[in-house]
Design an enzyme around this catalytic site. Sequence first.
Site, PDB file in Angstrom:
ATOM      1  N   LYS A  22       0.826  -1.204   0.000  1.00  0.00           N
ATOM      2  CA  LYS A  22       0.000   0.000   0.000  1.00  0.00           C
ATOM      3  C   LYS A  22       0.863   1.258   0.000  1.00  0.00           C
ATOM      4  O   LYS A  22       0.596   2.214  -0.740  1.00  0.00           O
ATOM      5  CB  LYS A  22      -0.919   0.018   1.225  1.00  0.00           C
ATOM      6  N   CYS A 126      -4.382  19.068  11.347  1.00  0.00           N
ATOM      7  CA  CYS A 126      -3.080  19.749  11.317  1.00  0.00           C
ATOM      8  C   CYS A 126      -3.141  21.016  12.163  1.00  0.00           C
ATOM      9  O   CYS A 126      -3.886  21.936  11.856  1.00  0.00           O
ATOM     10  CB  CYS A 126      -2.704  20.118   9.883  1.00  0.00           C
ATOM     11  N   PRO A 132       2.535  18.285   9.944  1.00  0.00           N
ATOM     12  CA  PRO A 132       3.457  17.410   9.221  1.00  0.00           C
ATOM     13  C   PRO A 132       3.754  17.926   7.816  1.00  0.00           C
ATOM     14  O   PRO A 132       4.751  17.555   7.222  1.00  0.00           O
ATOM     15  CB  PRO A 132       2.703  16.078   9.162  1.00  0.00           C
ATOM     16  N   ASP A 134       4.636  20.847   6.953  1.00  0.00           N
ATOM     17  CA  ASP A 134       5.647  21.909   6.928  1.00  0.00           C
ATOM     18  C   ASP A 134       6.854  21.530   6.068  1.00  0.00           C
ATOM     19  O   ASP A 134       7.403  22.370   5.350  1.00  0.00           O
ATOM     20  CB  ASP A 134       6.113  22.247   8.349  1.00  0.00           C
ATOM     21  N   LYS A 171      14.205  16.780   9.109  1.00  0.00           N
ATOM     22  CA  LYS A 171      14.039  15.439   9.667  1.00  0.00           C
ATOM     23  C   LYS A 171      13.594  14.521   8.545  1.00  0.00           C
ATOM     24  O   LYS A 171      13.008  14.968   7.550  1.00  0.00           O
ATOM     25  CB  LYS A 171      13.025  15.436  10.813  1.00  0.00           C
ATOM     26  N   VAL A 172      13.878  13.248   8.691  1.00  0.00           N
ATOM     27  CA  VAL A 172      13.544  12.289   7.635  1.00  0.00           C
ATOM     28  C   VAL A 172      12.030  12.204   7.487  1.00  0.00           C
ATOM     29  O   VAL A 172      11.302  12.035   8.467  1.00  0.00           O
ATOM     30  CB  VAL A 172      14.130  10.900   7.958  1.00  0.00           C
ATOM     31  N   SER A 173      11.547  12.321   6.267  1.00  0.00           N
ATOM     32  CA  SER A 173      10.114  12.239   5.982  1.00  0.00           C
ATOM     33  C   SER A 173       9.894  11.457   4.698  1.00  0.00           C
ATOM     34  O   SER A 173      10.356  11.868   3.632  1.00  0.00           O
ATOM     35  CB  SER A 173       9.510  13.641   5.835  1.00  0.00           C
ATOM     36  N   VAL A 174       9.191  10.343   4.808  1.00  0.00           N
ATOM     37  CA  VAL A 174       8.906   9.535   3.621  1.00  0.00           C
ATOM     38  C   VAL A 174       7.996  10.296   2.667  1.00  0.00           C
ATOM     39  O   VAL A 174       8.259  10.395   1.466  1.00  0.00           O
ATOM     40  CB  VAL A 174       8.274   8.186   4.021  1.00  0.00           C
TER      41      VAL A 174
END
Length: 429
Positions: A22, A126, A132, A134, A171-174
């Site tokens: 998914k 939000c 998230p 941002d 920061k790490v964000s998928v």
Amino acid sequence: MDRIRIRGGSELNGTIPISGAKNAALPLMIASLLTDDTLTLENVPHLADVEQLIRILGNHGVDYSVNGRRENQDKGYSRTVHFTARSIVDTTAPYELVSKMRASFWVIGPLLARMGEAKVSLPGGCAIGTRPVDLFIEGLRSLGAAIDIEGGYVIARAKDGLVGTRFRFPKVSVGATHVLMMAASLARGQTVLENAAREPEIVNLADCLNAMGAKISGAGTPTITIEGVTSLSGARHRIIPDRIETGTYALAVAMAGGDVMLEGARADLLETALDVIQQTGAEITRADTGIRIRRNGNGISPVDITTEPFPGFPTDLQAQFMAVMTKAKGNSRITETIFENRFMHVQELARLGARISLSGQEAVVEGVDRLKGAPVMATDLRASVSLLIAGLAAEGETTVNRVYHLDRGFERLEEKLSSCGADIERISG
């Protein structure tokens, strides 16, 4: 409202086919907005979230067909779906659609890159300053977009197109990595994304975009380089097997015992999780055709984990792992570093007899000899399946309510477990 009833105590033995991921399917479907040609995706899972995204893409003008027929299949495992966005008829993604699925916000990248504008509702919940989204906004601004937030919508414009840049994620964000990679594919010049997410789903998207004519290198590493192109074409691409579904069924066997072949699973997508599951006492055999997991009656060993971005232990398996630890021979410590408020399943596991204490982002699980079935309530996708795993090993009957959460991310779950001997059924109404 549907619910699932489980009578615990049965081992799992047999074969479970692993569906398409998914978390890979959603960004790949959104990538169809980048071209007026047809993007054909193989191994698309039949899930509520996929069907919802099809409706959202349709709002923008994307047509689709399933194996050549325009339809909404009610049954069947992962299938081939063709997506065609000959023209974008609307660059607005309204609240009533975006609020139902956070990943639908990701359309902002392709719409902006292809059409020079996008108006996308903020996902529900939000709060200003802690959104998230941002990271998405910062990244798109770095690519030259003018962005305003008005009336609950993110309004993005790039009248003269997007321009390549060097951007470091704070920061790490998928999700933000997906969006910027798609947007930068049609930007002028080179874009370098630093501190990028390394998840297999990022690699799967990059492979698809490259098949469409993009020039992306470094996916799967912290630094991704994209050389912008003027247009993308159609392609045919296969979605990777779902590593979270793989880990979930592996944990189910670790909990209930038995011997199951996870057909089509790829061990390289979740090595850390498999190592942890092995430490609990399960035996794991990697094969070309999938992963075999076995556990005899020797009990479950406690293991401490900390969730981390890939290649660490995935946050999406934390709840399922906690369910297994409720019957471990000793105490285990689970630390959640990715998401806040991701221990909502603790209260429901306690209804089955689990002993879990919370302190901030840390949970200490004291293993017990027996769990006892009870009615429980699913609070979210991963929490709901953790209750099913606990129910497999609980004495008596467990009823999981609000299973629509399960349908968002697990394809025919009760059917797959039932085929391996679980006493499980869906009750409608």
